[in-house]
Design a protein around this motif. Sequence first.
Motif, PDB file in Angstrom:
ATOM      1  N   GLY A 138      -1.438   4.174  -3.453  1.00  0.00           N
ATOM      2  CA  GLY A 138      -0.188   4.929  -3.428  1.00  0.00           C
ATOM      3  C   GLY A 138       0.803   4.295  -2.493  1.00  0.00           C
ATOM      4  N   VAL A 139       2.085   4.546  -2.751  1.00  0.00           N
ATOM      5  CA  VAL A 139       3.164   4.000  -1.931  1.00  0.00           C
ATOM      6  C   VAL A 139       4.122   5.130  -1.578  1.00  0.00           C
ATOM      7  N   GLY A 140       4.330   5.340  -0.287  1.00  0.00           N
ATOM      8  CA  GLY A 140       5.332   6.284   0.194  1.00  0.00           C
ATOM      9  C   GLY A 140       6.504   5.505   0.739  1.00  0.00           C
ATOM     10  N   LEU A 141       7.647   5.596   0.081  1.00  0.00           N
ATOM     11  CA  LEU A 141       8.821   4.802   0.434  1.00  0.00           C
ATOM     12  C   LEU A 141       9.893   5.692   1.049  1.00  0.00           C
ATOM     13  N   ILE A 142      10.391   5.298   2.202  1.00  0.00           N
ATOM     14  CA  ILE A 142      11.457   5.997   2.896  1.00  0.00           C
ATOM     15  C   ILE A 142      12.691   5.103   2.890  1.00  0.00           C
ATOM     16  N   ALA A 143      13.835   5.637   2.513  1.00  0.00           N
ATOM     17  CA  ALA A 143      15.104   4.902   2.546  1.00  0.00           C
ATOM     18  C   ALA A 143      16.190   5.847   3.034  1.00  0.00           C
TER      19      ALA A 143
END
Length: 299
Positions: A138-143
């Motif tokens: 899984g990938v948790g991306l914050i922008a």
Amino acid sequence: MTYSPSIAGLELGGTKCVAILGTGPDDVRARETVPTTDPATTLAALEKILDGWRFDALGIAAFGPLDLDPRSPDYGSVSATPKPGWSGTDLTRRLAARYGKPLAIQTDVVGAALAEQRWGAARGLSSHCYITVGTGVGVGLIAGDRPVQGVAHGEAGHMRVRRAPGDDFAGACPFHGDCVEGLISGPALARRFCRPPRELPDGGDEWDLFVHDLAGLLHNLVVTAAPERIAIGGGVMAPRERLFPKLRAALAASIAAYGSLAPYAEQLDSRLGPPGLGTMAGPLGALAVGLDALDKAGG
């Protein structure tokens, strides 16, 4: 006397679930683990733990896919998942009704990313991501200081990457076959090499394939979002920090000194590494989600 709120967190993983009570890494008042089995048994065990705690808000950081559209009648439920018996399981309504406290839910990887931003190696960064390689990928991306989400949360762990020459493994994902999760998750590695990852030799060719496939995911993330930092944890990756130099080298070669990303490729020693919170990134992610719930409730 200054009042200190108490947050309960539930990290639901593919093989185990963690219940945690506190407010952060320096204030963990209780932590208990239960195996992830069927939904009824697992949730009942977690509720038994929560029933014995006093808390002001509850954060849930769960394996997915999850329905995170607040307008959906199934908000807070597990969507179609390869985890047997869990598809359609509600994770929020029953807990909100039982405890009557502010509650929020996120994917486990976004929760870990939020924890890294509050307390870990991503403090002060507005764009970063957390990748878990374990039972799934899984990938948790914050922008811009916010989780990236469209009509559904991202599933970057299921992206497809270019295969290594001569690698004809069909993949283990029941939905996509040889997506990244179908190639490098714990169950995929066990099927691919006929033994669990912990039994694979440290210097074996198996890990060269692992690095190749994970580097493909990293390349796509970098050319899409160029996060300021990328943390990789999870049950497969956490014991193998020795792979980071190979991952950095493979990613730099893949970026190939391209344009504005050329400096990025030269900075991978600081940009790509383990989570600052180590194996606590996941459980603390549930606390971070709970703190967000309390903040939104005005607590």
